[in-house]
Design an enzyme around this catalytic site. Structure first.
Site, mmCIF file in Angstrom:
data_model
loop_
_atom_site.group_PDB
_atom_site.id
_atom_site.type_symbol
_atom_site.label_atom_id
_atom_site.label_comp_id
_atom_site.label_asym_id
_atom_site.label_seq_id
_atom_site.Cartn_x
_atom_site.Cartn_y
_atom_site.Cartn_z
ATOM 1 N N GLY A 1 0.824 -1.197 0.000
ATOM 2 C CA GLY A 1 0.000 0.000 0.000
ATOM 3 C C GLY A 1 0.861 1.251 0.000
ATOM 4 N N CYS A 2 0.198 2.387 -0.157
ATOM 5 C CA CYS A 2 0.930 3.650 -0.286
ATOM 6 C C CYS A 2 1.543 4.068 1.051
ATOM 7 C CB CYS A 2 0.029 4.731 -0.853
ATOM 8 S SG CYS A 2 -1.587 4.864 -0.054
#
Lengths: 344, 344, 344, 344
Positions: free
Chosen positions: C149-150
């Site tokens: 994920g970011c």
């Protein structure tokens, strides 16, 4: 204190009515309705209102409760006021409709642009178009007021002096208008997402926007005859603000346009004709009920360029609605609307 | 690999040249000058370039070093190219000037708009106006290229098909243009602060903007005679992007404008005529060298509305400069410019 | 040229895959699926891609077509990859999942945070967590890659050197993270409207965000034991970018942290340890696949502050996915990802 | 009506004083000074004030004129109030200084952080730190009030309940603060340009920011002893707003923090403790004088996260200054400050 009702208070014009009415010396919000948010306190939906409306919650619309108000604002999508206006008017309350339902005098034209039959044509004859700079006297007597749209307010106020004076060629009017995103409302639409609108600019509805017939209707009145209007709205990356850049050709280039505009609006509390050579910024009216206007004739030619800015949620909607209320009830027209705009 | 020099690389067009040239298959930046930042590595001023130009630092401008380049770009305020061009041309290097110094063919007109005498009128006859869609053949042979301004690029590309076909009334052209703030450069000006420009929109220079004579010059060429142009630029709250909304009256409403535009730009790698009814967004060209155009005739009238968008720093400046370089050196015109725009 | 399939290409990570793959020398997009937009050309939905994918249209997902690709990217909401991965893996294609479906090694933990049972627990043992800076060798052999994920990418890359070296107290880690709005996706949500997010900043999900267990899992591996992590994400008014501000206590203040970080990432093509004293800006990585990191120890105390920035759609999603693809297929890890970030 | 003077009114805190005082029932601006803009009407510099201060122009600072005011606000860079305060106090006027000149009680500490000797150390003993939530009684009697800085206001109000109750470990306090760009003032700095700050986010001054000693001084008072504070400010792409995210460790996790905060601020007109689980948005206080606070203890651990938001120009500067004036002159503390925030 008059009692105010608001139908459909969850959108941006609804919360703006609440924000402005919180400071009003002679009005208090007694009822605010929303089917989707019934039971929710307004300050829970709009935390900027915490401390101002702590007892107020959205309720299901109900004619009896609304009818007990002195005035009811409609901050609803089109069609809703059509359905409720008749019944409410019978209770004796006054109606101020921020939607498009009663702006066009011609029911068939309304039907064409909105894609559905007009729901209350019998009420049209008494509906007053709530642009105080044109209809102040009629507003005083009205039972049903149609608050002008945002683009129509900025555009009409910009063109009026030229057209009323018979100076502009009415067949070649252009309104190149730029709006902030709040004009698209609080609906969950992809096209209104920050990631779709920020850092970008686009025209839209060049083929034909619903505000076109409303503007044309107002300009016809001012010109005393038919008009040819090209209206190109643009979506711009900001929350609030409309900047109308207006183009018209004048036959007589000797007229002092600055004086013409200053005279036309000399007694208007909410129209500010700026000094010659000015370029009004939309932020100079952010949160305020003012329309600021500058008039130019570039390179001394016969094309006039008028710059007209408003906050679409204030002078273009909720502020103008309250201005109408003030006129209607005989209050000072500035009541609740006298604060300075927020800048920066 | 050709060797590239850049004069005045600290501004936004300078860093954009660096960004784009970092991907170019046939060009490498050998020299970049800046008096104020001499000695500073470009990647220290522009960290987006870390890893791309780690050995490159700003140096003091010097004819010998620049003269050793195959091509020198000027990314400077007006006046600088005037002072240096003559000497550099003698070294045999080609010059691509992103400033306004050689855009106007008439030195006196230049002097009027820029408030100082033209510094190199003797070079004007050979300066080629670097709009490839008009001057591609001349660009191939040029020693000195004047890259068009941002507003002029978007506006000319939008008007050209109409004027070249003799369809529009050339005496009543209106260009209502909206620009991002990067058009004002990287100078430390109050008027370019985020707090002064964000969440606001304003027209400026309605009286007369320096791009007006440049646009008019290009439109005269296309129309084959005099034009009457009203140009109103607006400052809008975004970094990049120009949206030109163009208005022209056509005598013949039977012409298929969509076909006209598609044909005019059929072979152009960087002009995209969008499908009928489109509304191009500036973000669809962000970071890319494309001009996207849509043509409308609202309500079937005789007023044509052309929407034309570019990234002012790319097709409006540095990208177009590289496009010129590609033509000049016989590279594929798309080299270094073929990436897609950044969206969202 | 390998053939690439994309499942669920209408969101922001989908269009970003298309933008980046348009420049890839060894990969071409053969299939892109979307149930809602089946039949629509990608360039009609994303006009920035006009001229790049003119023949490509969204199609209904179909195992045969996807199975004919060399690699399939999932750019879908969670749950979709669970449903399709097993069948696709049997066709021999490799899967690179940008969703959260295979990021957590523990199916029960996944079920707790995502509120539904894990849909493919049998595949978990072979799923490789696609953070190249940690798992490059495993990625080379993988059939199924879970792209981080970011927030987890920015946070892990920032903390790793400290934890791997055993310098930080693992029980008191704080990640105060700021994200642009594109992290919330392209869904039509009121909370992502420009009018709700622009000119404002807020924390959210302080109680617990789904990226918390993913980050903690990665930090446990680095620390070789349990960690105590407080993770506070914030929504900030910009499109792209994550800024992670990380806090950790170190026992030994004599260690040269700058050297530690530089050494840890010396061979990493996409991690840039900035000079001592730097403050990386998110815009310095906009559109690029880089993570820029700076490490500080304010006032010489024992609290270390690490600043780590990425573009959430690139190094935090689609760029990192392509980096994984490059490793998996033996390409140069920089292929398609070597361009400079867009600044300004 | 009291007569107000403003020294240095061209910056953002100056115009904000004017905006707020325009609505004040008991105060009117009699003098506003600016050397650079002397002779210019305030409404020409700030068109949002047109119609509010049409007779008021900037004048050169002059002790006699200022001394005739009941109260003088300094909205100046540091150092100016040092130079003028002594003389003005002798005239009997009260001084409310929005600059940093009298915030630190220790002249040597001031000199260290501001890089110049303290210009009026003799006045320090009587200077009152104008945080009403702490010093209301002292403010009533003050001749010289130092209005707290923006970060210090948000941070202190967030930490105070914890520290005053002796609950938090004072040696491990972290303030991760995010500010809009208006905090950097109206100076023409490259770093404040829209093109440098929009669409980006960065930390700055991690090494040490001038607000650090001010915050620490306030926290020491609350804690009754030394504190260890790490303060990391961030620049975020919006005009107004501060969001302080505060971290502290508590020994006793059984305490009802929500009740603690609600009780501490129960009688405070401008501190709003939001319901448990809230995430205050900076826009909920835009243009208003409120500080909204939420307190969290994620995952039931011993780390407390406090979220505290203000408008840096209002509660963080000009609004708080007026709140001090109201206390000083015995007005209702809400006078001129009771309007709702602007949202959206």
């Amino acid at each position: 204190m008059i009692k105010v009702g608001i139908v459909g208070g969850t959108g941006y014009t609804g919360v703006e009515l609440l924000r402005l009415l919180a400071q009003h010396p002679h009005a208090e919000v007694a009822v605010i309705t929303s089917r989707s948010e019934a039971g929710v306190r307004v300050a829970d939906l709009y935390p900027n209102l915490r401390g101002h409306y702590d007892g107020l919650a959205f309720s299901v619309p109900d004619s009896a409760t609304l009818g007990a108000c002195d005035v009811v604002f409609f901050a609803t999508p089109h069609g809703v006021a059509h359905a409720l206006a008749g019944e409410l008017l019978e209770t004796g309350t006054r109606l101020i409709d921020l939607s498009a339902d009663f702006r066009l005098q011609d029911a068939e034209e309304w039907a064409r642009w909105y894609g559905q039959p007009h729901g209350a044509p019998a009420l049209l004859p008494e509906a007053v178009y709530g642009l105080p700079e044109v209809n102040r006297e009629a507003i005083r007597q009205a039972r049903l007021i149609a608050v002008p749209g945002c683009y129509p307010t900025a555009t009409q106020l910009g063109f009026l002096p030229l057209l009323e004076a018979g100076l502009a060629d009415p067949s070649r009017l252009i309104a190149d208008c730029k709006s902030g995103v709040s004009g698209a409302g609080r609906g969950a639409k992809v096209g209104s997402l920050l990631c779709e609108t920020s850092e970008s600019l686009m025209a839209y509805a060049v083929k034909g926007h619903r505000h076109l017939p409303e503007i044309a209707q107002g300009l016809r009145r001012a010109a005393g005859g038919p008009v040819g209007l090209t209206f190109v709205p643009h979506l711009t990356p900001m929350i609030r603000g409309i900047h109308a850049t207006l183009y018209a050709t004048v036959a007589d280039t000797a007229v002092d346009l600055q004086a013409l505009y200053e005279k036309r609006y000399a007694d208007e509390p909410f129209v500010d004709v700026m000094p010659a050579g000015s370029h009004p910024e939309t932020r100079s009216v952010r949160g305020g009920n003012v329309c600021r206007i500058a008039v130019h004739r570039p390179q001394g030619g016969d094309l006039v360029v008028v710059l007209s800015v408003i906050d679409n949620l204030v002078k273009g909607a909720s502020g103008q609605a309250i201005q109408n209320m003030n006129i209607l009830f005989g209050f000072d027209e500035r009541d609740g609307l006298s604060h300075a705009a927020l800048m920066p």
